[in-house]
Design an enzyme around this catalytic site. Sequence first.
Site, PDB file in Angstrom:
ATOM      1  N   ASP A   1       9.506   2.716   1.343  1.00 35.58           N
ATOM      2  CA  ASP A   1       8.349   3.501   1.755  1.00 35.58           C
ATOM      3  C   ASP A   1       8.174   3.317   3.262  1.00 35.58           C
ATOM      4  O   ASP A   1       7.612   2.336   3.732  1.00 35.58           O
ATOM      5  CB  ASP A   1       7.093   3.052   0.995  1.00 35.58           C
ATOM      6  CG  ASP A   1       5.868   3.898   1.377  1.00 35.58           C
ATOM      7  OD1 ASP A   1       5.934   4.604   2.410  1.00 35.58           O
ATOM      8  OD2 ASP A   1       4.854   3.835   0.662  1.00 35.58           O
TER       9      ASP A   1
ATOM     10  N   LYS B   1       3.122  10.868   7.292  1.00 34.19           N
ATOM     11  CA  LYS B   1       2.387  10.641   8.535  1.00 34.19           C
ATOM     12  C   LYS B   1       3.010  11.320   9.754  1.00 34.19           C
ATOM     13  O   LYS B   1       2.783  12.493   9.972  1.00 34.19           O
ATOM     14  CB  LYS B   1       2.218   9.138   8.771  1.00 34.19           C
ATOM     15  CG  LYS B   1       1.319   8.485   7.711  1.00 34.19           C
ATOM     16  CD  LYS B   1       0.881   7.115   8.137  1.00 34.19           C
ATOM     17  CE  LYS B   1       0.253   6.301   7.022  1.00 34.19           C
ATOM     18  NZ  LYS B   1      -1.159   6.571   6.831  1.00 34.19           N
TER      19      LYS B   1
ATOM     20  N   PHE C   1       0.858  -1.189   0.000  1.00 40.13           N
ATOM     21  CA  PHE C   1       0.000   0.000   0.000  1.00 40.13           C
ATOM     22  C   PHE C   1       0.889   1.231   0.000  1.00 40.13           C
ATOM     23  O   PHE C   1       1.767   1.386   0.851  1.00 40.13           O
ATOM     24  CB  PHE C   1      -0.927   0.036   1.222  1.00 40.13           C
ATOM     25  CG  PHE C   1      -1.887   1.196   1.156  1.00 40.13           C
ATOM     26  CD1 PHE C   1      -3.083   1.083   0.460  1.00 40.13           C
ATOM     27  CD2 PHE C   1      -1.585   2.416   1.743  1.00 40.13           C
ATOM     28  CE1 PHE C   1      -3.961   2.159   0.362  1.00 40.13           C
ATOM     29  CE2 PHE C   1      -2.456   3.496   1.648  1.00 40.13           C
ATOM     30  CZ  PHE C   1      -3.648   3.364   0.961  1.00 40.13           C
TER      31      PHE C   1
HETATM   32  N1  PLP Z   1       2.687   4.682   2.013  1.00 42.98           N
HETATM   33  C1  PLP Z   1       2.338   3.885   3.040  1.00 42.98           C
HETATM   34  C2  PLP Z   1       3.240   2.765   3.436  1.00 42.98           C
HETATM   35  C3  PLP Z   1       1.149   4.114   3.734  1.00 42.98           C
HETATM   36  O1  PLP Z   1       0.799   3.295   4.752  1.00 42.98           O
HETATM   37  C4  PLP Z   1       0.325   5.192   3.341  1.00 42.98           C
HETATM   38  C5  PLP Z   1      -0.957   5.448   4.034  1.00 42.98           C
HETATM   39  O2  PLP Z   1      -1.480   4.652   4.781  1.00 42.98           O
HETATM   40  C6  PLP Z   1       0.734   5.990   2.266  1.00 42.98           C
HETATM   41  C7  PLP Z   1       1.927   5.721   1.631  1.00 42.98           C
HETATM   42  C8  PLP Z   1      -0.126   7.142   1.809  1.00 42.98           C
HETATM   43  O3  PLP Z   1      -0.111   8.172   2.721  1.00 42.98           O
HETATM   44  P1  PLP Z   1      -1.255   9.313   2.667  1.00 42.98           P
HETATM   45  O4  PLP Z   1      -2.526   8.683   3.127  1.00 42.98           O
HETATM   46  O5  PLP Z   1      -0.755  10.386   3.589  1.00 42.98           O
HETATM   47  O6  PLP Z   1      -1.332   9.771   1.235  1.00 42.98           O
END
Ligand code: PLP
Length: 408
Positions: free
Chosen positions: A234, A263, A149
């Site tokens: 990520d 986050k 994700f």
């Molecule tokens: N990358 C990861 C690993 C995530 O868990 C998330 C969101 O849960 C994102 C990217 C996307 O972040 P945002 O919701 O701030 O766009």
Amino acid sequence: MTLMDSPALPSTARHEALVHEHSAHNYHPLPVVVADAEGAWVTDVEGRRFLDCLAGYSALNFGHRHPDLVAAAHRQLDRVTLTSRAFGNDQLGPFCAELSGLLGKQMVLPMNTGAEAVESGIKVVRKWGYEVKGVPEGRARIIVAAEGFHGRTTTIVGFSTDPDARGGFGPFTPGFDVVPYGDLAALRAAVTPDTVAVLVEPIQGEAGVVVPPDGYLAGVRETCDAHRVLFVADEVQAGLGRTGHLLATRAAGIDADVYLLGKALGGGILPLSAVVADGDVLGVLRPGQHGSTFGGNPLACAVGRAVISLLEDGDVLERARDLGAHLHDRLAGLVGHGVRAVRGVGLWAGVDVDPRFGDGRAVSEALAARGVLVKDTHGATIRISPPLVVTRGELDLAVDALGETLSR
Ligand code: PLP
């Protein structure tokens, strides 16, 4: 009379009805409408208190309204909040220097949401592929992991394996090769001369806190080195303390080429994300090639600097490691008693509940009724990720509530 004034409905229902009528239906939240919050606790519009064991999917690693972070935001609110990048601001340089210093890299590209950090990372590694690696224009490929994700933009959902995330949103951006997570042989087989990057989560959060097999991240690193491919980690959800370490990749003894953060970087106060890498990678961007009106704004940078201070202090990481060990000890005691399996590290757990007690949603609702907020993911899995400021006693309260929910 509006719905909000209707005395026939309790206030939670009135708020839910308003949201249902006027907000897009892209979420299915638990029936809790939060009015205020402090530390690990939230209070809803009916005055009920809940222990927040989700913490904004790790955006609230330091708890709600951490005093240092709120103070930094207040100080900056009284000075300047937004300049756009047409001008400089006196928080951007210090923020980028402090964040790159914290991670031991040279440069930072500040953005806002996690998805934007991922999108920005994709642009950067493609450009690096063409300008530095020498991949023929238009042919760059990026290897990603199934069940991963990375956000909700069209490019990102285009390489998602979740039918809900991608269904109905095509056509999608080409250039991605999806391999099973944790499978090094599949990863190696997917590499071609046009591969510019491997983009993975060091622990898959949304998938249910899936920790890869020992040696996987090291194997990704070796594969990337052998083929001159960039390792993009990520760490939007895994990074900045959740695992008891600054970065989950580093906890595995690995240094990625590109880190994607989001986050918790915004302290649970505002969106702040970043791509962090050395100059040979981020240096490919030149004026006009990428940007964001709000990226690097002084208010976000001031809060981000206060977050970096908390992380530099190290206490918060040690605390997450100690309390995480306690959480996992306690959860292990529920295996065979309504819990099928527990995964995770630090203050982060994916708990597969016995479907006899209902799906993850039903268990989350039952826990909310006992004053503990968690959220389900994928069927019978719930995710526990309390703020790192939680106490041992509060963790016991959450695990006891789960045990009671699963013993009925
Ligand atoms: N990358 C990861 C690993 C995530 O868990 C998330 C969101 O849960 C994102 C990217 C996307 O972040 P945002 O919701 O701030 O766009």
